[in-house]
Design a protein around this motif. Structure first.
Motif, PDB file in Angstrom:
ATOM      1  N   LEU A   1      32.128  19.901  35.962  1.00 46.41           N
ATOM      2  CA  LEU A   1      30.692  19.733  35.697  1.00 46.41           C
ATOM      3  C   LEU A   1      30.446  19.362  34.244  1.00 46.41           C
ATOM      4  O   LEU A   1      29.670  18.440  33.943  1.00 46.41           O
ATOM      5  CB  LEU A   1      29.934  21.014  36.054  1.00 46.41           C
ATOM      6  CG  LEU A   1      29.772  21.313  37.539  1.00 46.41           C
ATOM      7  CD1 LEU A   1      29.284  22.743  37.749  1.00 46.41           C
ATOM      8  CD2 LEU A   1      28.828  20.311  38.194  1.00 46.41           C
TER       9      LEU A   1
ATOM     10  N   ARG B   1      34.181  22.952  44.329  1.00 46.17           N
ATOM     11  CA  ARG B   1      33.140  23.786  44.940  1.00 46.17           C
ATOM     12  C   ARG B   1      33.572  24.253  46.329  1.00 46.17           C
ATOM     13  O   ARG B   1      33.412  25.427  46.687  1.00 46.17           O
ATOM     14  CB  ARG B   1      31.826  23.005  45.011  1.00 46.17           C
ATOM     15  CG  ARG B   1      30.658  23.855  45.458  1.00 46.17           C
ATOM     16  CD  ARG B   1      29.341  23.142  45.249  1.00 46.17           C
ATOM     17  NE  ARG B   1      29.066  23.159  43.823  1.00 46.17           N
ATOM     18  CZ  ARG B   1      28.422  22.217  43.151  1.00 46.17           C
ATOM     19  NH1 ARG B   1      27.952  21.173  43.773  1.00 46.17           N
ATOM     20  NH2 ARG B   1      28.226  22.313  41.868  1.00 46.17           N
TER      21      ARG B   1
ATOM     22  N   ARG C   1      27.111  17.762  32.911  1.00 41.72           N
ATOM     23  CA  ARG C   1      26.249  18.728  33.609  1.00 41.72           C
ATOM     24  C   ARG C   1      26.518  20.145  33.083  1.00 41.72           C
ATOM     25  O   ARG C   1      26.730  21.084  33.830  1.00 41.72           O
ATOM     26  CB  ARG C   1      26.499  18.623  35.108  1.00 41.72           C
ATOM     27  CG  ARG C   1      26.083  17.259  35.650  1.00 41.72           C
ATOM     28  CD  ARG C   1      26.744  16.869  36.947  1.00 41.72           C
ATOM     29  NE  ARG C   1      26.430  17.728  38.065  1.00 41.72           N
ATOM     30  CZ  ARG C   1      26.962  17.586  39.277  1.00 41.72           C
ATOM     31  NH1 ARG C   1      27.810  16.600  39.509  1.00 41.72           N
ATOM     32  NH2 ARG C   1      26.654  18.402  40.249  1.00 41.72           N
TER      33      ARG C   1
ATOM     34  N   VAL D   1      28.236  28.953  36.341  1.00 42.00           N
ATOM     35  CA  VAL D   1      29.541  28.967  37.007  1.00 42.00           C
ATOM     36  C   VAL D   1      30.548  29.695  36.116  1.00 42.00           C
ATOM     37  O   VAL D   1      31.319  30.531  36.589  1.00 42.00           O
ATOM     38  CB  VAL D   1      30.017  27.531  37.339  1.00 42.00           C
ATOM     39  CG1 VAL D   1      31.430  27.540  37.913  1.00 42.00           C
ATOM     40  CG2 VAL D   1      29.052  26.851  38.304  1.00 42.00           C
TER      41      VAL D   1
ATOM     42  N   GLU E   1      24.573  23.127  34.450  1.00 41.76           N
ATOM     43  CA  GLU E   1      25.082  23.631  35.729  1.00 41.76           C
ATOM     44  C   GLU E   1      26.380  24.416  35.547  1.00 41.76           C
ATOM     45  O   GLU E   1      26.671  25.335  36.319  1.00 41.76           O
ATOM     46  CB  GLU E   1      25.352  22.479  36.698  1.00 41.76           C
ATOM     47  CG  GLU E   1      24.117  21.825  37.270  1.00 41.76           C
ATOM     48  CD  GLU E   1      24.499  20.691  38.206  1.00 41.76           C
ATOM     49  OE1 GLU E   1      25.103  20.993  39.272  1.00 41.76           O
ATOM     50  OE2 GLU E   1      24.207  19.531  37.869  1.00 41.76           O
TER      51      GLU E   1
END
Length: 153
Positions: A115, A89, A120, A127, A123
């Motif tokens: 992720l 990130r 995840r 992205v 999430e």
């Protein structure tokens, strides 16, 4: 009789002997890639931390971010994807601020992978979409391959 060592390690030694931080920062990242490729992510992790700190000292934010993204990749190789997330990130944010769409896409792809590896996936979806948007600017083989990889995910 000269000591035999791989060329990449010779390049690192030359940069150190020349006291050339620019060369050293570059070759440390490359050495870490080699260490990861031969299955030694722990060594790569140490090398990448050194490279990132060196790049920070000399003020090369782009190369620092590349090293930081590599730290995340090494953590993923070690099965520590949760730790990788923040590194990816951070790298993606720096590359974006610098206007480097390609490196941002690579770091974001690594972020999405980390992720997903931590469960995840929700999430990871936006992205991945962000990566596809960034990659739409590129039509080379690497971009096409990365797009296909993301679309399969």
């Amino acid at each position: 009789m000269p000591v035999h060592r791989p060329h990449i390690e010779t390049a690192v030694a030359i940069a150190e002997e020349a006291n050339n931080s620019l060369w050293l920062g570059h070759w440390l990242v490359e050495l870490a890639r080699v260490r990861r490729a031969i299955g030694d992510p722990a060594a790569a992790l140490d090398i990448l931390h050194r490279a990132a700190a060196l790049q920070r000292r000399i003020g090369d934010r782009s190369r620092e971010a590349t090293a930081i993204d590599g730290v995340g990749e090494a953590y993923q190789d070690l099965g520590r994807s949760a730790e990788a997330v923040d590194f990816h990130r951070q790298a993606a944010g720096v590359h974006r601020r610098l206007g480097d769409s390609w490196q941002a896409a690579v770091a974001l792809h690594n972020l999405a992978t980390a992720l997903a590896a931590t469960g995840r996936e929700v999430e990871a979806l936006p992205v991945r979409q962000d990566v596809l948007t960034l990659l739409s600017r590129f039509d080379d083989a690497r971009a096409v391959d990365l797009r296909q990889l993301i679309e399969q995910a």
